[in-house]
Design a protein around this motif. Structure first.
Motif, mmCIF file in Angstrom:
data_model
loop_
_atom_site.group_PDB
_atom_site.id
_atom_site.type_symbol
_atom_site.label_atom_id
_atom_site.label_comp_id
_atom_site.label_asym_id
_atom_site.label_seq_id
_atom_site.Cartn_x
_atom_site.Cartn_y
_atom_site.Cartn_z
ATOM 1 N N LEU A 162 0.829 -1.212 0.000
ATOM 2 C CA LEU A 162 0.000 0.000 0.000
ATOM 3 C C LEU A 162 0.861 1.259 0.000
ATOM 4 N N ILE A 163 1.933 1.272 0.769
ATOM 5 C CA ILE A 163 2.830 2.437 0.762
ATOM 6 C C ILE A 163 3.391 2.656 -0.637
ATOM 7 N N GLY A 164 3.840 1.571 -1.274
ATOM 8 C CA GLY A 164 4.359 1.695 -2.628
ATOM 9 C C GLY A 164 3.296 2.146 -3.617
ATOM 10 N N ALA A 165 2.094 1.556 -3.506
ATOM 11 C CA ALA A 165 1.009 1.914 -4.425
ATOM 12 C C ALA A 165 0.604 3.370 -4.279
ATOM 13 N N LEU A 166 0.717 3.919 -3.070
ATOM 14 C CA LEU A 166 0.334 5.311 -2.850
ATOM 15 C C LEU A 166 1.222 6.290 -3.610
ATOM 16 N N THR A 167 2.426 5.876 -3.973
ATOM 17 C CA THR A 167 3.243 6.738 -4.824
ATOM 18 C C THR A 167 2.738 6.745 -6.260
ATOM 19 N N PHE A 168 1.861 5.803 -6.577
ATOM 20 C CA PHE A 168 1.136 5.774 -7.842
ATOM 21 C C PHE A 168 -0.350 5.959 -7.564
ATOM 22 N N GLY A 169 -0.647 6.885 -6.657
ATOM 23 C CA GLY A 169 -2.010 7.055 -6.178
ATOM 24 C C GLY A 169 -2.990 7.515 -7.217
ATOM 25 N N HIS A 170 -2.497 7.957 -8.391
ATOM 26 C CA HIS A 170 -3.401 8.332 -9.486
ATOM 27 C C HIS A 170 -4.005 7.106 -10.169
ATOM 28 N N LEU A 171 -3.488 5.909 -9.853
ATOM 29 C CA LEU A 171 -4.033 4.681 -10.422
ATOM 30 C C LEU A 171 -5.079 4.083 -9.485
ATOM 31 N N PRO A 172 -6.136 3.491 -10.007
ATOM 32 C CA PRO A 172 -7.000 2.668 -9.165
ATOM 33 C C PRO A 172 -6.231 1.434 -8.693
ATOM 34 N N VAL A 173 -6.411 1.078 -7.437
ATOM 35 C CA VAL A 173 -5.706 -0.076 -6.863
ATOM 36 C C VAL A 173 -6.700 -0.878 -6.030
ATOM 37 N N ILE A 174 -6.745 -2.179 -6.262
ATOM 38 C CA ILE A 174 -7.575 -3.083 -5.467
ATOM 39 C C ILE A 174 -6.681 -4.155 -4.868
ATOM 40 N N PHE A 175 -6.900 -4.460 -3.605
ATOM 41 C CA PHE A 175 -6.144 -5.505 -2.926
ATOM 42 C C PHE A 175 -6.901 -6.828 -3.004
ATOM 43 N N VAL A 176 -6.150 -7.894 -3.292
ATOM 44 C CA VAL A 176 -6.743 -9.215 -3.509
ATOM 45 C C VAL A 176 -6.004 -10.226 -2.631
ATOM 46 N N PRO A 177 -6.614 -10.681 -1.533
ATOM 47 C CA PRO A 177 -5.935 -11.611 -0.624
ATOM 48 C C PRO A 177 -6.187 -13.071 -0.995
ATOM 49 N N ALA A 178 -5.654 -13.983 -0.196
ATOM 50 C CA ALA A 178 -5.827 -15.416 -0.429
ATOM 51 C C ALA A 178 -6.821 -16.042 0.526
ATOM 52 N N GLY A 179 -6.989 -15.462 1.714
ATOM 53 C CA GLY A 179 -7.925 -16.006 2.687
ATOM 54 C C GLY A 179 -7.266 -16.922 3.703
ATOM 55 N N PRO A 180 -7.951 -17.164 4.830
ATOM 56 C CA PRO A 180 -7.377 -17.974 5.911
ATOM 57 C C PRO A 180 -7.508 -19.466 5.658
ATOM 58 N N MET A 181 -6.526 -20.222 6.143
ATOM 59 C CA MET A 181 -6.625 -21.674 6.103
ATOM 60 C C MET A 181 -7.787 -22.145 6.987
ATOM 61 N N PRO A 182 -8.325 -23.340 6.743
ATOM 62 C CA PRO A 182 -9.364 -23.869 7.636
ATOM 63 C C PRO A 182 -8.832 -23.998 9.065
ATOM 64 N N SER A 183 -9.735 -23.998 10.025
ATOM 65 C CA SER A 183 -9.353 -24.065 11.440
ATOM 66 C C SER A 183 -8.636 -25.380 11.751
ATOM 67 N N GLY A 184 -7.607 -25.281 12.593
ATOM 68 C CA GLY A 184 -6.854 -26.462 13.009
ATOM 69 C C GLY A 184 -6.918 -26.645 14.509
ATOM 70 N N LEU A 185 -5.759 -26.924 15.128
ATOM 71 C CA LEU A 185 -5.687 -27.131 16.572
ATOM 72 C C LEU A 185 -6.215 -25.892 17.288
ATOM 73 N N PRO A 186 -7.122 -26.055 18.263
ATOM 74 C CA PRO A 186 -7.646 -24.875 18.970
ATOM 75 C C PRO A 186 -6.536 -24.033 19.577
ATOM 76 N N ASN A 187 -6.720 -22.714 19.562
ATOM 77 C CA ASN A 187 -5.674 -21.799 20.018
ATOM 78 C C ASN A 187 -5.324 -22.003 21.485
ATOM 79 N N LYS A 188 -6.313 -22.301 22.313
ATOM 80 C CA LYS A 188 -6.031 -22.520 23.730
ATOM 81 C C LYS A 188 -5.089 -23.690 23.917
#
Length: 608
Positions: A162-188
């Protein structure tokens, strides 16, 4: 609008009026040049599409069809970024279907704090954000693009993109993530195993087995650390399509959202009638929305650095006092590990981002009248109360839930988990620090105890293993700031300090370094500024000094006679061992140039 949110927004606008104006002037000048490959010479342009197929070459010869630049953090070692391997082909296919073109503009480095935690490589981690920003700028520097898609997920990667993209702030920019893995061992259970290992009660094999069951497949780690805080921020700041943040990888809905992001990027270029450049999306109101979202969801303390640095890149000046004041009026609405036992999949199922945004908008805590990349789905941020679904093979959005599916994970504003956002600024003769209290029990939020001073996290762990820390104490870990050694996370200390707290000792951590985005149950005053290498007063602390950390009243001080305190000097530090090896010698210029933690710990100047 909540009056505090309005007041903080107004003072941010006033504080940065000059720097924001300079930034906007530069973006307006870039915008006026029109489709940018139109200024390239024939030789320039021929180089730019030499490797394309004949159809894409034909499209790129003129300036009437959009060309979307793809900037990706893909590598197949990081679970969060491994799914991005197939995104470019899907994006190119989606672009061609609507008469546009997409080119892979460049890759950026993506390191994993989970792999480097407690290792020398962690001392490159924070600086990697600024390297990623520069890599993003290099990727977009060919002047071939009408819009950009940024593919990234984890800790330093999204802020850097995002910091880098802001130097090209005249361009439209959309962020595209991958998403979280399915739940595994409980955090506790994972936390319990880590503490057993810290006490020597189980071996490495049992620990590795537990960790492998927790981090087990492609996708983002499911606890609410910096990576998932990033995704929350991109959504609440209007840089994702609505509902993009927490859809699991490898699913039809995930693929449909990636394709839709491509289509939307082409629709909002300057070639059409819905031009939506990045500089219009990320303004002061969007930054405030991001801070409020971080506070309401108990997000990562790392964003007291990253959001400041992101704002600076857009000419906006944010301080920790803005976080502190917004925290006082922002209710805590989620219980996601480490602030609870649920993970982000559970949060998403309970109502997720659409319900969180709905509650905050209804409470007057968010600016709804902002520009977003999803303007076609509704007015301003209200579009983000909608959720994506597949109707057969067609992606559609419909209104998200109005009530939580699990109030123990996602609460309403009328019955919050806490009336405040659990992030505070501490002041005193040790400097300024931030503390996250949302995972800290009330009885642990004030600690007054003798100091034990360490110059590295390994020194602290050695003292723990030898039994020297079996008492009330405030652990001082100094010379961990950005100028000293790159400001590594000290999350490796959490299990040991947690063991001491569980034994009934009063325990706290005070440092000019960072904790993980998963900062947990032990009170930790972090990011102390000025840092010790800059003569910060934390360096004056001696073993046995009484330290008071009071998160309730915002106090952080050494209870030492004022005359004696004034006479003390900060000792010199021998940092040669942490400046070489594992590539650290290459970052010497960045350690020299970096600014303080409250200014974002960045090497970039706001006036650049």
């Amino acid at each position: 609008m909540n009056p505090t949110v309005a007041e903080v927004t107004d003072r941010i606008i006033k504080r940065g009026r000059e720097t924001r104006s300079t930034y906007l002037q530069r973006m307006n000048e870039a915008e006026q040049r029109g489709p940018h490959r139109g200024v390239l010479s024939c030789g320039n342009l021929a180089h730019g599409f030499a490797a394309c197929n004949i159809g894409d070459k034909t499209s790129l010869r003129g300036d009437a069809k959009a060309n979307i630049g793809i900037v990706s953090a893909y590598n197949d070692m990081l679970s969060a970024h491994e799914p991005l391997q197939h995104y470019p082909d899907r994006i190119k296919e989606a672009a061609r279907e609507i008469g546009a073109v997409a080119q892979f503009a460049g890759g950026v480095p993506a390191m994993c704090d989970g792999v480097t935690q407690g290792q020398p490589g962690m001392e490159l981690s924070l600086f990697s954000r600024d390297v990623i920003a520069m890599s993003t700028a290099v990727s977009l520097s060919h002047n071939m693009f009408d819009a950009a898609l940024c593919l990234g997920v984890c800790d330093k990667i999204v802020p850097g993109l995002l910091i880098g993209a802001l130097t090209f702030g005249h361009l439209p920019v959309i962020f595209v993530p991958a998403g979280p893995m399915p739940s595994g061992l409980p955090n506790k259970k994972k936390a319990e195993v880590r503490q057993l290992y810290a006490q020597g009660k189980i071996g490495r094999g049992e620990l590795l087995d537990a960790e492998s069951k927790s981090y087990h497949s492609p996708g983002t780690c499911t606890f609410y650390g910096t990576a998932n805080s990033n995704q929350m921020l991109m959504e609440i700041m209007g840089l994702h399509l609505p509902g993009t943040a927490f859809v699991n990888p490898g699913t039809p809905l995930r693929d449909a959202l990636t394709r839709a992001s491509t289509v939307r990027a082409a629709q909002i270029t300057a070639l059409g009638d819905d031009y939506t450049p990045l500089y219009r999306v990320l303004d002061e109101r969007a930054v405030v929305n991001g801070i409020v979202g971080l506070l309401a969801s108990g997000g990562s303390t790392n964003h007291t650095l990253h959001l400041v640095a992101i704002a600076r890149a857009a000419g906006i000046q944010v301080t920790w006092d803005d976080f502190h004041d917004l925290s006082a009026v922002t209710p805590s609405l989620t219980r996601i590990y480490p602030n609870g036992q649920a993970d982000v999949n559970h949060f998403h199922a309970a109502g997720g981002m659409s319900l969180l945004i709905r509650e905050l908008l209804a409470g007057g805590l968010l600016h709804g009248d902002v520009t977003t990349v999803a303007g076609h789905l509704g007015e301003g941020l209200h579009a983000y109360t909608r959720e994506p679904f597949l109707d057969g093979e067609t992606l559609v959005w419909r209104e998200g839930p109005e009530e939580s599916g699990d109030p123990e994970i996602l609460a309403s504003r009328s019955a919050p988990f806490s009336p405040d956002g659990g992030l505070k600024v501490l002041h005193g003769n040790l400097g300024r620090a931030v503390i996250k209290t949302s995972a800290v029990r009330e009885e642990h939020r004030t600690v007054q105890a003798p100091a034990m001073v360490f110059d590295s996290q390994d020194q602290l762990l050695d003292a723990f293993k030898s039994g020297k820390m079996e008492r009330d104490l405030v652990a001082i870990v100094r010379f961990q700031g950005p100028k000293a050694n790159g400001m590594p996370e000290l999350h490796k200390l959490t299990p040991s300090l947690g063991v001491l707290q569980d034994k009934g000792f009063k325990v706290a951590l005070v440092t000019d370094g960072r904790m993980s985005g998963a900062s947990g149950k032990v009170p930790a005053a972090i990011h102390i500024t000025p840092e010790c290498l800059d003569g910060g007063p934390l360096g004056k602390v001696r073993d046995g000094d009484i330290i008071r950390l009071d998160a309730t009243h915002g106090i952080l001080e050494a209870r030492v006679d004022e005359t004696e305190w004034a006479a003390r000097e900060v000792p010199s530090a021998d940092l040669a061992a942490v400046h070489h090896g594992m590539g650290r010698e290459l970052f010497a210029p960045m350690r020299t140039m970096v600014c303080g933690a409250e200014q974002g710990a960045t090497v970039f100047s706001i006036s650049d």
